[in-house]
Scaffold this motif. Structure first.
Motif, PDB file in Angstrom:
ATOM      1  N   LEU A  77     -14.345 120.778  31.048  1.00  0.00           N
ATOM      2  CA  LEU A  77     -15.555 120.571  30.249  1.00  0.00           C
ATOM      3  C   LEU A  77     -16.777 120.547  31.156  1.00  0.00           C
ATOM      4  O   LEU A  77     -16.956 119.634  31.957  1.00  0.00           O
ATOM      5  CB  LEU A  77     -15.453 119.257  29.462  1.00  0.00           C
ATOM      6  N   GLU A  78     -17.644 121.546  31.043  1.00  0.00           N
ATOM      7  CA  GLU A  78     -18.836 121.638  31.864  1.00  0.00           C
ATOM      8  C   GLU A  78     -19.999 121.011  31.111  1.00  0.00           C
ATOM      9  O   GLU A  78     -20.395 121.496  30.043  1.00  0.00           O
ATOM     10  CB  GLU A  78     -19.151 123.094  32.204  1.00  0.00           C
ATOM     11  N   VAL A  79     -20.548 119.948  31.657  1.00  0.00           N
ATOM     12  CA  VAL A  79     -21.533 119.176  30.904  1.00  0.00           C
ATOM     13  C   VAL A  79     -22.752 118.822  31.748  1.00  0.00           C
ATOM     14  O   VAL A  79     -22.674 118.682  32.966  1.00  0.00           O
ATOM     15  CB  VAL A  79     -20.924 117.852  30.365  1.00  0.00           C
ATOM     16  N   ASN A  80     -23.878 118.678  31.064  1.00  0.00           N
ATOM     17  CA  ASN A  80     -24.996 117.956  31.642  1.00  0.00           C
ATOM     18  C   ASN A  80     -24.511 116.523  31.806  1.00  0.00           C
ATOM     19  O   ASN A  80     -23.980 115.938  30.853  1.00  0.00           O
ATOM     20  CB  ASN A  80     -26.195 118.009  30.690  1.00  0.00           C
ATOM     21  N   PRO A  81     -24.652 115.927  32.987  1.00  0.00           N
ATOM     22  CA  PRO A  81     -24.086 114.580  33.169  1.00  0.00           C
ATOM     23  C   PRO A  81     -24.714 113.513  32.292  1.00  0.00           C
ATOM     24  O   PRO A  81     -24.138 112.435  32.152  1.00  0.00           O
ATOM     25  CB  PRO A  81     -24.326 114.292  34.658  1.00  0.00           C
ATOM     26  N   LEU A  82     -25.859 113.782  31.679  1.00  0.00           N
ATOM     27  CA  LEU A  82     -26.443 112.849  30.716  1.00  0.00           C
ATOM     28  C   LEU A  82     -26.215 113.403  29.323  1.00  0.00           C
ATOM     29  O   LEU A  82     -26.835 114.390  28.914  1.00  0.00           O
ATOM     30  CB  LEU A  82     -27.935 112.639  30.982  1.00  0.00           C
ATOM     31  N   GLY A  83     -25.277 112.792  28.604  1.00  0.00           N
ATOM     32  CA  GLY A  83     -24.922 113.242  27.273  1.00  0.00           C
ATOM     33  C   GLY A  83     -25.555 112.389  26.193  1.00  0.00           C
ATOM     34  O   GLY A  83     -26.265 111.415  26.459  1.00  0.00           O
ATOM     35  N   VAL A  84     -25.274 112.748  24.956  1.00  0.00           N
ATOM     36  CA  VAL A  84     -25.922 112.133  23.793  1.00  0.00           C
ATOM     37  C   VAL A  84     -24.875 111.386  22.969  1.00  0.00           C
ATOM     38  O   VAL A  84     -23.937 111.988  22.437  1.00  0.00           O
ATOM     39  CB  VAL A  84     -26.613 113.211  22.933  1.00  0.00           C
ATOM     40  N   GLY A  85     -25.043 110.068  22.862  1.00  0.00           N
ATOM     41  CA  GLY A  85     -24.158 109.255  22.044  1.00  0.00           C
ATOM     42  C   GLY A  85     -24.703 109.138  20.629  1.00  0.00           C
ATOM     43  O   GLY A  85     -25.870 108.796  20.434  1.00  0.00           O
ATOM     44  N   CYS A  86     -23.863 109.429  19.641  1.00  0.00           N
ATOM     45  CA  CYS A  86     -24.344 109.593  18.267  1.00  0.00           C
ATOM     46  C   CYS A  86     -23.856 108.509  17.307  1.00  0.00           C
ATOM     47  O   CYS A  86     -23.775 108.728  16.090  1.00  0.00           O
ATOM     48  CB  CYS A  86     -23.947 110.967  17.747  1.00  0.00           C
ATOM     49  N   TRP A  87     -23.545 107.323  17.829  1.00  0.00           N
ATOM     50  CA  TRP A  87     -23.147 106.224  16.942  1.00  0.00           C
ATOM     51  C   TRP A  87     -24.307 105.779  16.060  1.00  0.00           C
ATOM     52  O   TRP A  87     -24.172 105.658  14.840  1.00  0.00           O
ATOM     53  CB  TRP A  87     -22.639 105.051  17.793  1.00  0.00           C
ATOM     54  N   ALA A  88     -25.459 105.529  16.659  1.00  0.00           N
ATOM     55  CA  ALA A  88     -26.569 104.912  15.932  1.00  0.00           C
ATOM     56  C   ALA A  88     -27.033 105.737  14.738  1.00  0.00           C
ATOM     57  O   ALA A  88     -27.456 105.179  13.719  1.00  0.00           O
ATOM     58  CB  ALA A  88     -27.740 104.654  16.880  1.00  0.00           C
ATOM     59  N   ILE A  89     -26.952 107.065  14.827  1.00  0.00           N
ATOM     60  CA  ILE A  89     -27.464 107.882  13.729  1.00  0.00           C
ATOM     61  C   ILE A  89     -26.512 107.903  12.540  1.00  0.00           C
ATOM     62  O   ILE A  89     -26.855 108.458  11.490  1.00  0.00           O
ATOM     63  CB  ILE A  89     -27.776 109.314  14.194  1.00  0.00           C
ATOM     64  N   GLY A  90     -25.343 107.295  12.693  1.00  0.00           N
ATOM     65  CA  GLY A  90     -24.419 107.207  11.557  1.00  0.00           C
ATOM     66  C   GLY A  90     -24.926 106.318  10.443  1.00  0.00           C
ATOM     67  O   GLY A  90     -24.444 106.399   9.312  1.00  0.00           O
ATOM     68  N   GLY A  91     -25.902 105.449  10.753  1.00  0.00           N
ATOM     69  CA  GLY A  91     -26.497 104.590   9.734  1.00  0.00           C
ATOM     70  C   GLY A  91     -25.695 103.330   9.477  1.00  0.00           C
ATOM     71  O   GLY A  91     -24.705 103.046  10.155  1.00  0.00           O
ATOM     72  N   PRO A  92     -26.111 102.542   8.483  1.00  0.00           N
ATOM     73  CA  PRO A  92     -25.425 101.285   8.174  1.00  0.00           C
ATOM     74  C   PRO A  92     -24.022 101.536   7.654  1.00  0.00           C
ATOM     75  O   PRO A  92     -23.768 102.522   6.969  1.00  0.00           O
ATOM     76  CB  PRO A  92     -26.321 100.652   7.105  1.00  0.00           C
ATOM     77  N   ASP A  93     -23.105 100.625   7.958  1.00  0.00           N
ATOM     78  CA  ASP A  93     -21.721 100.837   7.537  1.00  0.00           C
ATOM     79  C   ASP A  93     -20.928  99.554   7.699  1.00  0.00           C
ATOM     80  O   ASP A  93     -21.300  98.666   8.480  1.00  0.00           O
ATOM     81  CB  ASP A  93     -21.081 101.941   8.381  1.00  0.00           C
TER      82      ASP A  93
END
Length: 369
Positions: free
Chosen positions: A17-33
């Motif tokens: 997996l070739e990645v930019n070492p700073l990735g994007v975490g997408c928990w917060a945009i899931g909204g209330p739950d």
């Protein structure tokens, strides 16, 4: 969509997996739950702003996007899917997880795993995942689902549905922290080792930031190197606590379904300790939020070349700041200074009687010797 930034400086993780070492975490945009009878979402996100932020992240060179089926019961995955419909699939690395979203059957029962994967692929609008994680260590009573779950994951790989398999570092299942007396809990490090031997993952998801106890943090990276696996670091900003975003003067208040309502480090007493503890960082690196974000992210990025750091967001402004504030790497002296400040603050929090670090996103995640 504008032209992307250069891919220079990318890292190749386990699984190719070739990645930019700073990735994007997408928990917060899931909204209330709510899940497992607990608030497990966020109430500070807006869908339109989230979509704009995802697009901006891609424009700025981010190519690693991490989500999970439990983040808003698929809502985060669907938002990430809105980005994936606009960009070449081969230019992004997409990670998701299974295991926390509960219904009548156990999520690690093989048929349930397949159902959850199919739902995730549909939400994202893709025909394979670059990485698929076991999201927790609860494989049922006496690990009754473990062998079947591992075989099912390998089958996903054989079918080309999943490129790399991941698991969590040492941690406790959310309900265990609330429902099981401390004296009765299993040793999470011993359990991690047993599961690691059974799963043999290519990736580890680990909570790590400047508040992580130093020996534990060092051990987990050393463990990963020794076993040829890569690390995805999450909570590098301690959910904003290391950036001065939250203050004791105005303690944050969140709506129904926000996990922060049940966590003690967002209380006035904890924030008072944190504000005082951040003062040395402000004095050395600058008092504005961008300076603290830079220090917190650089501290994590420079721990190991075999790791990527996932930083969360709710809006385009967060993404802009996270991806453009990094500047030059910290010197060894600066890293040592941050480590010492974080250790002092961690000790103050741990001894205050008000905050338990297993709940601060800084759990003692060392993977053992």
């Amino acid at each position: 969509m504008t032209t992307r930034s250069s891919g220079a400086g990318r890292r190749v993780l386990a699984g190719g997996l070739e990645v930019n070492p700073l990735g994007v975490g997408c928990w917060a945009i899931g909204g209330p739950d709510h899940n497992l009878g607990l608030p497990m979402g966020w109430t500070t996100a807006d869908d339109d702003r989230a979509r704009a932020a995802l697009e901006r992240a891609f424009e700025l060179g981010a190519n690693l996007f991490d989500t999970a089926d439990v983040y808003g019961h698929g809502h985060s995955e669907r938002l990430v899917g809105s980005l994936l419909r606009q960009v070449p699939r081969e230019e992004v690395v997409v990670s998701s997880k299974v295991g926390y979203l509960r219904d009548e059957d156990h999520p690690y029962e093989p048929r349930q795993m397949r159902r959850h994967l199919e739902s995730t692929l549909d939400n994202l609008g893709v025909d394979y995942l670059d990485a698929y994680f076991f999201h927790n260590a609860d494989f049922g009573e006496k690990d009754r689902y473990l062998a079947g779950a591992v075989e099912q994951m390998r089958d996903f790989q054989r079918q080309g549905l999943v490129r790399a398999v991941g698991m969590r570092g040492p941690h406790r299942f959310a309900t265990e922290r609330l429902q099981v007396a401390k004296a009765e809990r299993d040793d999470k490090h011993a359990r991690f080792h047993r599961l690691f031997e059974a799963i043999r993952p290519q990736l580890l998801a680990v909570r790590f930031n400047a508040l992580t106890p130093v020996p534990a943090g060092a051990r987990v990276f050393a463990f990963a190197r020794r076993h040829g696996v890569s690390v995805l670091v999450n909570k590098p900003l301690a959910q904003g606590l290391l950036t001065g975003k939250h203050t004791a003067v105005r303690p944050p208040r969140y709506g129904d379904g926000d996990h922060r309502n049940r966590k003690r480090w967002f209380t006035r007493d904890a924030l008072t300790v944190i504000e005082a503890g951040l003062a040395p960082l402000r004095e050395r690196f600058g008092g504005d939020r961008a300076a603290l974000v830079r220090v917190a992210l650089r501290y994590c990025l420079q721990q190991d070349d075999n790791a990527a750091v996932l930083v969360g967001f709710t809006c385009e402004e967060h993404v802009e700041q996270n991806l453009t504030c990094l500047g030059e790497p910290l010197t060894e002296d600066e890293l040592a200074f941050v480590r010492a400040v974080g250790a002092r603050l961690q000790h103050e929090l741990d001894s205050s009687g008000e905050v338990f670090l297993d709940e601060v996103g800084t759990e003692r995640d060392g993977a053992g010797q």
